[in-house]
Design a protein around this motif. Structure first.
Motif, mmCIF file in Angstrom:
data_model
loop_
_atom_site.group_PDB
_atom_site.id
_atom_site.type_symbol
_atom_site.label_atom_id
_atom_site.label_comp_id
_atom_site.label_asym_id
_atom_site.label_seq_id
_atom_site.Cartn_x
_atom_site.Cartn_y
_atom_site.Cartn_z
ATOM 1 N N UNK B 328 0.801 -1.189 0.025
ATOM 2 C CA UNK B 328 -0.171 -0.019 0.110
ATOM 3 C C UNK B 328 0.927 1.368 -0.140
ATOM 4 N N UNK B 329 0.397 2.274 -0.686
ATOM 5 C CA UNK B 329 1.116 3.511 -0.640
ATOM 6 C C UNK B 329 0.113 4.618 -0.201
ATOM 7 N N UNK B 330 0.399 4.948 1.032
ATOM 8 C CA UNK B 330 -0.691 6.011 1.675
ATOM 9 C C UNK B 330 -0.198 7.373 1.859
ATOM 10 N N UNK B 331 -1.113 8.532 1.824
ATOM 11 C CA UNK B 331 -0.214 9.709 1.664
ATOM 12 C C UNK B 331 -1.496 10.559 1.686
ATOM 13 N N UNK B 332 -1.387 12.060 1.879
ATOM 14 C CA UNK B 332 -2.377 13.015 1.820
ATOM 15 C C UNK B 332 -2.291 13.435 0.235
ATOM 16 N N UNK B 333 -3.217 14.325 -0.021
ATOM 17 C CA UNK B 333 -3.289 14.820 -1.281
ATOM 18 C C UNK B 333 -1.824 15.881 -1.578
ATOM 19 N N UNK B 334 -1.546 15.591 -2.951
ATOM 20 C CA UNK B 334 -0.184 16.313 -2.992
ATOM 21 C C UNK B 334 1.154 15.511 -2.416
ATOM 22 N N UNK B 335 1.003 14.533 -1.999
ATOM 23 C CA UNK B 335 2.116 13.761 -1.367
ATOM 24 C C UNK B 335 2.853 12.927 -2.194
ATOM 25 N N UNK B 336 2.540 12.814 -3.575
ATOM 26 C CA UNK B 336 3.434 12.201 -4.690
ATOM 27 C C UNK B 336 2.768 11.066 -5.007
ATOM 28 N N UNK B 507 2.408 -4.760 3.307
ATOM 29 C CA UNK B 507 3.329 -3.748 3.662
ATOM 30 C C UNK B 507 2.821 -2.415 3.344
ATOM 31 N N UNK B 508 3.372 -1.420 3.705
ATOM 32 C CA UNK B 508 2.792 -0.072 3.501
ATOM 33 C C UNK B 508 4.104 0.841 3.234
ATOM 34 N N UNK B 509 3.797 1.996 2.420
ATOM 35 C CA UNK B 509 4.903 2.916 2.402
ATOM 36 C C UNK B 509 3.970 4.361 2.699
ATOM 37 N N UNK B 510 4.300 5.137 3.790
ATOM 38 C CA UNK B 510 3.713 6.246 4.096
ATOM 39 C C UNK B 510 4.564 7.367 3.247
ATOM 40 N N UNK B 511 3.798 8.253 2.506
ATOM 41 C CA UNK B 511 4.454 9.258 1.691
ATOM 42 C C UNK B 511 4.117 10.509 2.312
ATOM 43 N N UNK B 512 5.235 11.580 2.072
ATOM 44 C CA UNK B 512 4.662 12.925 2.378
ATOM 45 C C UNK B 512 5.812 13.739 1.860
ATOM 46 N N UNK B 513 5.219 14.814 1.125
ATOM 47 C CA UNK B 513 5.865 15.418 0.269
ATOM 48 C C UNK B 513 6.802 14.895 -0.568
ATOM 49 N N UNK B 514 6.561 13.854 -1.215
ATOM 50 C CA UNK B 514 7.432 13.150 -2.141
ATOM 51 C C UNK B 514 8.301 12.073 -1.594
ATOM 52 N N UNK B 515 8.245 12.024 -0.521
ATOM 53 C CA UNK B 515 9.519 11.124 0.060
ATOM 54 C C UNK B 515 8.599 10.007 0.924
ATOM 55 N N UNK B 516 9.349 8.933 1.179
ATOM 56 C CA UNK B 516 8.669 7.886 2.158
ATOM 57 C C UNK B 516 9.140 8.081 3.562
ATOM 58 N N UNK B 517 8.507 8.537 4.386
ATOM 59 C CA UNK B 517 8.699 8.807 5.571
ATOM 60 C C UNK B 517 8.842 7.513 6.675
#
Lengths: 272, 545
Positions: B328-336, B507-517
């Protein structure tokens, strides 16, 4: 409600008129048994009446027969030139729309230069190069109409090209040529078909205009623009010689426009 | 329910379009300081019910009611002018999309000031003097916790974030001092952390004595704020009661189905027990288990900003997808997230880093070399309708996905299409339909059938269920999980919805501002988030009591 009824009635009249003119072009024998070229020196410049509903001209030819037989020339030139412009316009417009941006930019500047000239002027230039004659008139008119079709085909292509289904086809590994043929072109055709319907009217006027100037078919061919030109000098004595061809030209153009606009409205409703 | 001050009372409320009944004898009441939630799926009539309370029904709708009282006054025979006196002054409306509801050419402050000019001073009700207008606008914006209200009042809607726009809209809805606020899907367009803030705001306003009717498709969203819940289906209220009662002890089968279908985040206190068992036959995707199907190494993609600067939409993202894994790739809008998905699919070329598919280069090669391998990686988008040629029938759409489809005999092709439609749970009778004749769930199934037609090794799904009703959402998630199990296809699942990801992925990747945090196994990341952003994200997810 009343306005809507009037519009509907207008649409029906326009459609019937187009059907009638098309029938004249395909089967003139249905309308008149008379020969449009047969002269009759006993019946010169007869006013409209029994036997000659549209009157006769200065050599006694039946104007109704001439107008009916003229439909095939005028409509043929109009439809033929429009169809040719449409086909070439779609091919060029689609290619330009799918081409790299630099090709698109150069091609469109060229098209815009052509669009800056009045269509009729371009047609005159083309005749000047090709020389007069019925086929050349059709070519000239088609060339003049071409830039507008290229422009619209390209604009529609740019929209369809960015659509989800073109991307989906790309994602499925479909070859770009196949994408263009099976997705892009069919989806640009609907708006273009509508524009072409309206365009037939414009082409007929342009073709008649060139004939009027003596650049198209020559007497005794019964072409509407030529008939109008022939009747011009007789307006004072015999108004009917110029009047009826003029009515047919105007009627065809207005009808094509009315039907075309109606198609466009229907198309817009369906697309949204 | 307290007997305090009943603001709205409706009985036998019915809305018809011609002979079609879309709202069927609905009865409801709302008291001051109370929040009533109307919950239902699309087409249940929840929005029309709310609009009827504002006299804002669309053309052709006919309203009838045995009783319809607003502030004690019968409004059934109201003229348009009567309704105008009620809207804004007695009942305020906040709709879903604040960007559409706010005039783009008007500063936010004007939006609020206009209501004040029409309905007068919120305290005294007198005409507002010009001089006092600005100050009152600032006060109103302050009331909805707008940061730096004076400055915001001078900005245009497009300069504000989604959450601030929603606040501005609420401020203008409240400027006429209405006793009732109707909020139609007020947080659906918002990121989960912003959604939590707006819900907090509404909840505070309720505590100040405002009566709120909140409309939502999401039971979890209303669970935290509503005192009572009314569940609507096909124009009727099938169940109504105290929120806790309805959610913990639903009586109507439809409510039970809605609750069961809603994806949930596993409970953090019992991480081991509450996680779904890994799907049988799948291999854990981070540990060993064969060569990765897809490998992203140091991916980066830059976009030029209007001011000439450069923004990295995706920056230094690396991960592996093993066969039959689900990430899963999660993040808010604009996170890439979407940019990343496009890079993986080869729809866009990375500025840095590389993608390999089955060990072979996938980025940095020509489209011509990619084309023959496209069948190995397939895409499912949020908007299936847009991904279909409108002139194509279902069978032609699916056929386009078949490898070498044009070389197959028409008989073999038809048989393959039937099998594919069957495997996504679609009846073969739909094969001749066109996309616009299908429901949202059916369309997504067609898109999935097309995607698996080439027997891909990996499916990249970009928010595939976000536009669907909860019950449909659940069936599509089941379908994807089943395909993963039966076909061994790996999933990359991009979503803003943590609960959906938790149901489907390992598994999950949490994205923020284009990066995996943060990245790792779902249970570990969601139960013990290490990065503060992940924690905020997990905390903000609305939960059932």
């Amino acid at each position: 409600m009343r306005g809507r009824f009037a519009a509907r009635a207008g649409l029906v009249v326009a459609a019937l008129f187009l059907v009638a003119v098309t029938l004249m072009a395909v089967a003139p024998g249905l309308f008149t048994p008379l020969d449009p070229l047969a002269t009759d020196t006993d019946r010169v410049l007869q006013p409209p009446g029994w036997g000659h509903p549209f009157g006769t001209d200065q050599t006694g030819r039946d104007m109704f027969a001439r107008v009916v037989h003229g439909a095939s020339y005028s409509l043929g030139v109009g439809a033929g030139a429009t169809a040719a412009a449409l086909v070439i316009g779609v091919v060029v417009g689609t290619l330009v729309g799918l081409a790299p941006r630099i090709v698109d930019g150069v091609a469109m500047r060229g098209v815009e230069i052509l669009l800056a000239f009045p269509e009729f002027l371009i047609a005159l230039f083309a005749i000047a190069v090709l020389g007069p004659g019925p086929v050349n008139v059709a070519t000239a008119v088609g060339v003049a109409a071409l830039p507008a079709y290229i422009r619209v085909a390209r604009a529609e292509t740019l929209v369809v090209r960015r659509s989800g289904y073109v991307e989906a086809a790309r994602g499925l590994g479909v070859h770009p040529l196949r994408v263009a043929v099976s997705h892009v072109v069919p989806n640009t055709l609907r708006p273009l078909g509508v524009i072409a319907t309206i365009g037939i009217g414009t082409t007929i006027v342009a073709a008649a205009g060139l004939s009027f100037l003596g650049l198209g078919p020559q007497d005794p061919t019964p072409e509407w623009g030529l008939l109008l030109s022939g009747g011009r000098n007789l307006l004072a004595q015999a108004w009917w010689v110029a009047f009826f061809p003029g009515v047919l030209i105007t009627g065809t153009v207005v009808s094509a426009t009315v039907v075309g606009r109606r198609l466009r409205r229907a198309g817009e409703g369906r697309r949204s | 329910m307290t007997d305090a001050h009943v603001l709205v009372r409706a009985a036998g409320l019915t809305v018809r379009f011609g002979s079609t009944v879309v709202v069927d004898s609905v009865s409801l009441s709302l008291a001051a300081g109370e929040c009533l939630a109307i919950v239902g799926e699309s087409g249940s009539g929840k929005t029309l019910t709310a609009r009827a309370l504002l006299g804002l029904l669309p053309d052709g709708a006919v309203l009838s009611a045995d009783e319809l009282l607003i502030d004690g006054a019968d409004v059934r025979r109201n003229s348009e002018a009567d309704w105008r006196r009620i809207r804004g002054a007695r009942v305020g409306l906040v709709s879903q999309d604040a960007l559409v509801s706010l005039d783009p050419l008007r500063r936010v402050g004007r939006e609020v000031a206009e209501v004040l000019e029409i309905h007068g001073d919120p305290v005294s009700g007198h005409r507002m003097p010009w001089a006092a207008l600005d100050e009152t606008v600032t006060t109103q914006l302050g009331r909805v916790a707008m940061p730096e209200p004076e400055e915001r009042a001078r900005q245009y809607p497009h300069e504000l974030s989604g959450g601030l726009r929603q606040r501005a809209l609420i401020a203008s809805a409240l400027a006429g001092k209405p006793g009732v606020l109707i909020a139609d899907e007020p947080t659906t367009a918002l990121d989960v952390t912003v959604q939590a803030q707006v819900l907090d705001l509404l909840s505070g306003l309720r505590d100040d004595g405002l009566g709120i009717i909140v409309i939502s498709h999401d039971l979890a969203v209303v669970a935290g704020i509503a005192d009572r819940v009314a569940v609507m289906r096909s124009g009727r209220i099938v169940e109504v009661g105290a929120t806790v009662e309805v959610l913990s002890n639903p009586r109507h089968p439809y409510t039970r189905m809605l609750l069961a279908a809603a994806p949930r985040l596993p409970d953090a206190s019992f991480p081991e027990s509450s996680f779904p068992e890994p799907v049988e036959g799948s291999r854990p995707s981070t540990s060993s288990g064969g060569d990765p199907v897809l490998r992203a190494t140091g991916l980066g993609r830059d976009f030029r900003r209007p001011d000439g600067g450069v923004r990295s939409a995706v920056d230094d993202v690396s991960f592996d997808v093993l066969p039959a894994a689900a990430i899963g790739i999660v993040g808010e809008s604009g996170s890439g997230k979407t940019t990343l998905a496009r890079l993986l699919l080869g729809f866009d070329a990375p500025d840095r880093g590389s993608v390999t598919l089955d060990g072979q280069p996938w980025s940095g090669i020509t489209e011509g070399r990619r084309r023959s391998r496209r069948g190995d990686i397939q895409y499912i988008s949020q908007d299936p309708l847009g991904s279909f040629d409108p002139r194509y029938t279902v069978s032609r759409i699916v056929a386009e996905g078949l490898r070498g489809g044009s070389r197959l005999s028409s008989r073999t092709r038809a048989a393959r299409i039937r099998t594919l439609l069957d495997s996504v749970g679609l009846d073969a009778s739909l094969a001749g339909r066109r996309p616009h004749e299908l429901s949202g769930g059916q369309r997504q199934r067609v898109a999935i059938a097309r995607a698996i037609a080439s027997e891909p090794r990996i499916l990249v799904c970009d928010e595939p269920v976000s536009a669907l009703d909860v019950s449909i959402q659940a069936t599509i998630i089941d379908l994807l999980a089943g395909l993963r199990r039966d076909l061994g296809v790996a999933l990359v699942f991009v979503s803003h919805d943590l609960a959906v990801v938790a149901t489907l992925c390992d598994d999950v990747l949490v994205m923020r501002d284009g990066r995996v945090v943060e990245s790792g196994a779902i249970g570990e990341v969601f139960a013990h988030p290490r990065h503060p952003f992940t924690r905020a994200l997990v905390d903000a997810v609305p939960r059932m009591p």
